[in-house]
Scaffold this motif. Structure first.
Motif, PDB file in Angstrom:
ATOM      1  N   SER A 130      -4.026   4.325  -3.171  1.00  6.22           N
ATOM      2  CA  SER A 130      -4.404   4.080  -1.723  1.00  6.22           C
ATOM      3  C   SER A 130      -3.956   3.084  -1.239  1.00  6.22           C
ATOM      4  CB  SER A 130      -5.849   4.587  -1.575  1.00  6.22           C
ATOM      5  OG  SER A 130      -6.484   5.814  -2.050  1.00  6.22           O
ATOM      6  N   ARG A 143      -0.950  10.426   1.238  1.00  6.22           N
ATOM      7  CA  ARG A 143      -2.329   9.509   1.162  1.00  6.22           C
ATOM      8  C   ARG A 143      -3.421  10.377   1.165  1.00  6.22           C
ATOM      9  NH1 ARG A 143      -1.813   5.156   6.108  1.00  6.22           N
ATOM     10  NH2 ARG A 143       0.529   4.698   5.801  1.00  6.22           N
ATOM     11  N   ASN A 147      -6.168  10.320  -2.376  1.00  4.05           N
ATOM     12  CA  ASN A 147      -7.416   9.988  -2.025  1.00  4.05           C
ATOM     13  C   ASN A 147      -8.136  11.225  -2.708  1.00  4.05           C
ATOM     14  OD1 ASN A 147      -7.266   7.609  -0.673  1.00  4.05           O
ATOM     15  ND2 ASN A 147      -6.797   8.581   1.192  1.00  4.05           N
TER      16      ASN A 147
END
Length: 412
Positions: A130, A143, A147
């Motif tokens: 991340s 992203r 995550n």
């Protein structure tokens, strides 16, 4: 990127189907002393206690050292692992790419197979993906994937290849490891230390225009990096310092598909040897003309995975054997005696793929303009039922087919 999770499930079902039927027909396949099947990599050992033998990695998670007369000298089973690559370090330890568990292990074979070093792609202390995405300014969908996807699929990053780099080769005071992350569509180089860090990377998860399913990466004698960009059916060469694209090669079909180039050996500045695993061939590629000048194939070569050139000999790791080929007269020497279980397996696995594709159809989820979209495609029911019936007929006849094949092989 998300598409690969579904493809993995599809291939796992296919592999499971093929494995069960194969074992029912041929009987239980056990790994006795020196018997080889499902090889992913091998390395000839030239120094230390095991000089003159071979370090061998199997898909089952077994790593072993075998002499040329197939005597087991050292063996280690890593449970629930698929080992894609092994390397021999200057200190004599073994470097292992554990594909299933997203980690790299350094194993000391002389001290009870002790794990003396490890890089874990799932451990935030080794790499926080991340944070790295923020540093690299990756887009919001990437992203979000980083995550939210960890732990959903196993493996996650797909470590398919490792290469240990001695720093002295490039006037550096530290060593490093070049890593190919197939499922992340990336090649990275990390510092080999107690606190490993990423030195540079090429590729972005899910952005296939740059890299898609890379299988192999290594340094050339020039210091540049060669990459097998499998999903895009091409080879890439990156600049040794700034890692921008210097050269690309995509040979048009049918001369070259370049979908499963599992290994690349540099012959000289203008020629490469590549392993065409899908075609069951070794090919000589002219980098200047971007054409194949010569092909090497022979009886029983099924799925050449790994290549190692040592002086005038080429060592080829096939799925169930290791071959030594003279580059002077192309004489082929089979180094190990195998049972040839795997040709029937490939036939049966093909039946499994037809069952999945025709009976269940398939799903694909993909990135489009940085948005996640989904589509479902299914074959017409009538077509699926017709070919399903044909597959069933073939499978009912498989015991006789395999029996005939094994008897025919024994006659040859």
């Amino acid at each position: 990127m998300i598409q690969k999770t579904i493809v993995q499930k599809f291939l796992f079902g296919t592999l499971l189907f093929g494995s069960i039927v194969t074992l029912l027909i041929t009987g239980s396949v056990t790994r006795e002393n020196g018997e080889l099947y499902f090889l992913n990599d091998s390395e000839a050992i030239f120094k230390g206690n095991y000089s003159g033998s071979f370090l061998i990695a199997q898909q089952s998670g077994n790593i072993s050292v075998l002499s040329e007369n197939q005597e087991m000298l050292w063996n280690l089973d890593l449970n629930s692992s698929e080992i894609r690559d092994v390397d021999i370090l200057p200190n004599g330890n073994f470097l292992v790419a554990d594909y299933s568990n997203d980690c790299i292990l350094e194993i000391n074979p002389s001290n009870n197979s002790e794990i003396v070093w490890m890089w874990d792609a799932l451990n935030p202390q080794h790499i926080n993906w991340s944070d790295y995405a923020i540093v690299k300014n990756w887009s919001t969908p990437v992203r979000a994937f980083l995550n939210g996807s960890q732990g959903i699929s196993n493996p996650w990053t797909g470590i398919s290849e490792v290469q240990f780099i001695e720093g002295s080769q490039f006037n550096r005071n530290f060593d490093s490891i070049l890593i190919t992350l197939s499922l992340f569509d990336m090649v990275i180089e990390i510092k080999y230390s107690s606190t490993p860090s990423i030195l540079w990377s090429y590729g972005i998860p899910g952005y296939y225009s740059q890299l898609q399913d890379p299988i192999y990466a290594s340094y050339l004698s020039s210091g540049n990096i060669i990459i097998s960009d499998s999903g895009n059916h091409r080879l890439l060469e990156l600049h040794k310092t700034w890692h921008y694209l210097l050269w690309t090669c995509k040979v048009p079909f049918p001369e070259g598909n370049m979908h499963e180039i599992n290994d690349i050996v540099e012959v000289n500045a203008t020629h490469l040897l590549i392993s065409d695993s899908q075609g069951g061939k070794i090919k000589f590629l002219n980098k200047t003309s971007k054409s194949f000048e010569q092909e090497l194939t022979f009886s029983n070569l099924m799925n050449p995975y790994d290549l190692d050139r040592i002086n005038n000999s080429l060592y080829i790791t096939d799925i169930d054997n290791i071959y030594r080929v003279s580059l002077l007269n192309y004489n082929v020497e089979s180094l190990f005696t195998t049972q040839n279980y795997l040709k029937p397996f490939y036939i049966i696995m093909g039946m499994g793929m037809l069952y999945h594709c025709l009976l269940l159809g398939y799903e694909s989820i993909y990135y489009y303009n940085q948005e996640v979209r989904c589509k479902i495609i299914r074959s017409p029911l009538r077509n699926r039922l017709i070919i399903l019936g044909l597959c069933t007929l073939v499978i009912l006849l498989l015991p006789d087919i395999v029996s005939f094949y094994l008897n025919f092989e024994s006659l040859i």
